[in-house]
Structure formats: structure tokens, C-alpha cells
Design an enzyme around this catalytic site. Structure first.
Site, short mmCIF file in Angstrom:
data_model
loop_
_atom_site.label_atom_id
_atom_site.label_comp_id
_atom_site.label_asym_id
_atom_site.label_seq_id
_atom_site.Cartn_x
_atom_site.Cartn_y
_atom_site.Cartn_z
N ASP A 196 -33.30 52.43 145.26
CA ASP A 196 -33.19 51.37 146.26
C ASP A 196 -34.63 50.96 146.57
O ASP A 196 -35.58 51.71 146.28
CB ASP A 196 -32.48 51.93 147.50
CG ASP A 196 -32.45 50.93 148.63
OD1 ASP A 196 -32.14 49.76 148.38
OD2 ASP A 196 -32.74 51.33 149.77
N ASP A 198 -35.87 48.81 149.79
CA ASP A 198 -36.24 48.82 151.21
C ASP A 198 -36.01 50.20 151.83
O ASP A 198 -34.92 50.77 151.70
CB ASP A 198 -35.45 47.77 151.97
CG ASP A 198 -35.78 46.36 151.50
OD1 ASP A 198 -35.76 45.45 152.34
OD2 ASP A 198 -36.07 46.17 150.30
N GLY A 285 -30.45 45.75 147.60
CA GLY A 285 -29.85 44.68 148.37
C GLY A 285 -30.90 43.83 149.04
O GLY A 285 -30.57 42.95 149.84
N LYS A 329 -24.49 47.74 142.82
CA LYS A 329 -25.53 48.71 142.42
C LYS A 329 -24.94 49.74 141.45
O LYS A 329 -25.57 50.09 140.44
CB LYS A 329 -26.10 49.42 143.65
CG LYS A 329 -27.00 48.57 144.51
CD LYS A 329 -27.60 49.41 145.63
CE LYS A 329 -28.49 48.60 146.55
NZ LYS A 329 -29.17 49.42 147.56
#
Length: 404
Positions: A196, A198, A285, A329
Site C-alpha cells: 500500500d 499512503d 487507493g 488490490k
């Protein structure tokens, strides 16, 4: 009939000890059935399980070894092992085997005591303990240190899932992370790591930073926190947050790119993974304009995130194409693994939010990194005490293999 002995040797370590002792064993045509050695603070502990040929007595061999041990300032002990006991030992080689990794700024006796008690309670035995972290000076700040030991355990586990839960519960009580993996051919054969972005690769939520620039920081932060806790559907919350960015000048995006810091340990981790031949991916995302900068900076192989829509030099409040949510994802992770010819058992996924759980749960090694409580409780493994490079310990990489 042949005789089997366990020979235990201890004392100050120095070059040539093994050669000196085994040269005596070789003179008696001894067969080595098992051997193990550890050195702690230059002190040797060496064990050998040996078989003496039929008709060979221990006495002359024992005398020669004791004389040599005296010359080398070593202590040596002999224990007769019955053939029945040996056969039982051999029969246990098919038992369950696990790796339990303890990570933190320091490892304390209390931590090891609590972990080992859980191991014993679940019917497992500790076969080997190794330190993966480097030697640290006592003068070094504890806040800057990394400590890691790995336990190899075996036995008939009563309930691996319950044991994992017990170990995870312990991490809520002590400043410690504990990873519990079933040992297999894939344990040290991972080949793809998906991150991921962030709050995982970078120390910020980019959409929150954009919202501050747009003057809607508080509204967006509240929606973000609720979504990361799993209280809101990601697509709906994401669409709502992006809509609040409408009218933000495109020129201000650069401010976010320039000010968002990498997570501690990210560069060391990626550099080491690349040197070991791993493929890396960002499945986020978040937004491509930040992802592309990270991809270039770190040399990431794959990037999939959301494209913030820009028209006439301003943010429209929408994204182009399908939204990358949790389900997407997981799909992308499977697609990349298939493209690389990898089993999902060879894949590591790392994330911090509820929308990362689908990919964490299908990866061979899913790691919740400094994650929200819901994610930490649900994921297979969690790291909350160290930086991203703590992941290297979970694939068995020692500090000495990456430093100097």
C-alpha cells in the site's frame, strides 16, 4: 550392534576446534548422525550425535577426545542414546515446524518468557534460537536500535490459529511484534512484495494533504479515519472525499509530492529486496501522481493506483477509470503474481488500512504495518515497533547480510 552417543562440547571458541575434534572421530570411523553449533559471546556450544562402528568401544575414543579437550580448554560430555530413542527421534522429523520471529527495539527476558510459555502451552518445542539483528553497543540509543530473534519450533500444534491469536494478544501488552509462520519451502523463497502507499510507504494520507490545501481538511480527515477503521465502504467514502477536492489548482499537487516523507526503513527495504531479486509493486487507493514519483525514486516494478482527474488546470473532483479499492488490490496482486510465474505463497503484501485486508489475506505473508486496530487484529502478521525494513527479518535476512 553399533552404539550411538551424544557428545556435547563447550568452551571458549577459537579457529580449528571442529577440525581438531573431528580428526579424532575420523580415526575411529565414526558416522555423524546430527550436528549443531552455536557461538554466543565467543563461547562455543557444539553437539554431535555419532554412531560408533560395530565392535568399537567408547573408552579409547573418549580418552583421546578428553585429552584433546583438555589441551583446548574445552568441556566435553558423553551420553549413550538407545536405538529405541534414536528411532523415536527419527520418526518425529515429519512433525509440524514453525518460525516465530520476535521484533522490537529490544528483546527482554519477560518477552521471551511470555512467548516461550505460549509455545509450550500449545505443545511445541523450541529447537533453535537465532539472532537476526546485528550487535549493538550499549551506548547506542535504544530508540535507534533494532532487535530480532527467530525461534524454530516443532511438534504437533494443538491449534496454530489459536496460537497465532495468543501471540498477537501478547503484542498488545508488551512493546513487541511477533510473527508466526509455518515453515515451508516458501518461507525463504518469497519473490514479490506489494505495498500500500499512503501511511505505508509514505508517512501521510495524500488525500488528507490535498484536502488541507483545498480548505476541506477536517471534513476529509473524518471520512478517511472512518474508512480506514472499516466503518465505511471504501468506494463510497473515496468518491465523497475526492469530490471535496473540486477546484484545487493542479499546480498545488507538486507541494504534496515535495513534502510527503518516506516511511522509516523504506529505502533500505526496497534496496535490499531489489538486490535479492524481488519484484515490487505499489497497489494503492491513493493517487498516481505520487505513486509515479515513488516508482521512479525507489525503482518499483509495478504501480496501480487512482488517476486524479484534471481539467483546465484544476481538480474536477473525480478520478479517471475504475477506483482501486480492496477487492481490486487483491485482483491486481493475483495478476502480477501470475505474470511473474509465482505462487501466492511467494508473495508478501503490506498495508495499514481495512481496504488492504483482501490482499493481505491472500498473500503468503500478509503484514499489517503500523495498522489500525481492526487490521492488526485481522491480518496474519503485524509490525508496529520497527520501520518497514523490519520486514527483512520476516524473510530471514540478517543485519550482517545487508550492512557493510
Amino acid at each position: 550392534m553399533t552404539k550411538i552417543y551424544l557428545i556435547n562440547i563447550s568452551g571458549q571458541d577459537k579457529p580449528g576446534l571442529t577440525s581438531s575434534l573431528t580428526s579424532i572421530l575420523s580415526a575411529y570411523d565414526v558416522r555423524i548422525l546430527d550436528i549443531g553449533q552455536a557461538v554466543i559471546h565467543d563461547t562455543l556450544a557444539l553437539g554431535m550425535l555419532v554412531e560408533l562402528p560395530s565392535g568399537t568401544e567408547l573408552s579409547p575414543l573418549k580418552k583421546d577426545l578428553l585429552l584433546r579437550a583438555h589441551d583446548l580448554d574445552l568441556t566435553i560430555r558423553f551420553q549413550l542414546i538407545t536405538h529405541g530413542a534414536f528411532a523415536e527421534w527419527v520418526s518425529k522429523q515429519g512433525k509440524d515446524r514453525f518460525l516465530i520471529t520476535l521484533l522490537g527495539r529490544m528483546i527482554t527476558a519477560e518477552q521471551l518468557s511470555r512467548v516461550s510459555a505460549i509455545i509450550a502451552r500449545h505443545g511445541l518445542n523450541i529447537d533453535r534460537i537465532e539472532r537476526l539483528s546485528g550487535r549493538k553497543s550499549l551506548a547506542q540509543s535504544k530508540a535507534d536500535t533494532r532487535a530480532c530473534i527467530q525461534l524454530s519450533v516443532s511438534g504437533a500444534a494443538t491449534s496454530p490459529d489459536r496460537m497465532r491469536a495468543d501471540l498477537m494478544e501478547l503484542t498488545h501488552e508488551l512493546p513487541l511484534d511477533v510473527a508466526f509462520q509455518r515453515e515451508s519451502i516458501y518461507t525463504r523463497n518469497r519473490r514479490l512484495v506489494a505495498f500500500d502507499m499512503d501511511s505505508t510507504l509514505i508517512q501521510a494520507e495524500v488525500i488528507d494533504e490535498l484536502a488541507k490545501l483545498a480548505g476541506v481538511g477536517e471534513q476529509v480527515t473524518a471520512i478517511t479515519e472512518s474508512a480506514m477503521r472499516g466503518e465505511l465502504d471504501f468506494k463510497q467514502s473515496f468518491t465523497k472525499r475526492v469530490s471535496l477536492l473540486r477546484g484545487l489548482p493542479e499546480s498545488r499537487l507538486r507541494e504534496v509530492i515535495d513534502c510527503v516523507p518516506l516511511t522509516d526503513g523504506a529505502e533500505r527495504l526496497i534496496t535490499t529486496l531489489k538486490s535479492l531479486g524481488f519484484k515490487t509493486a505499489i497497489l494503492s487507493g491513493g493517487f498516481n501522481f505520487v505513486g509515479r514519483r515513488l516508482q521512479e525514486q525507489l525503482g518499483i516494478d509495478y504501480l496501480h493506483s487512482n488517476e486524479l482527474e484534471i481539467a483546465d488546470g484544476v481538480v474536477t473532483g473525480s478520478v479517471s477509470g475504475a477506483i482501486v479499492d480492496g477487492a481490486r488490490k487483491a485482483e491486481l496482486l493475483q495478476e502480477i503474481a501470475a505474470k511473474e510465474g509465482l505462487s501466492l505463497d511467494q508473495v508478501i503484501a503490506v498495508g495499514d488500512g481495512a481496504n488492504d485486508l483482501p490482499m493481505l489475506n491472500i498473500a503468503g505473508l500478509g503484514i499489517a504495518f503500523h495498522a489500525k486496530p481492526l487490521v492488526r487484529q485481522t491480518a496474519q502478521h503485524a509490525i508496529s515497533t520497527l520501520g518497514l525494513d523490519g520486514i527483512l527479518y520476516l524473510i530471514g535476512v540478517r543485519d550482517r547480510e545487508t550492512e557493510g
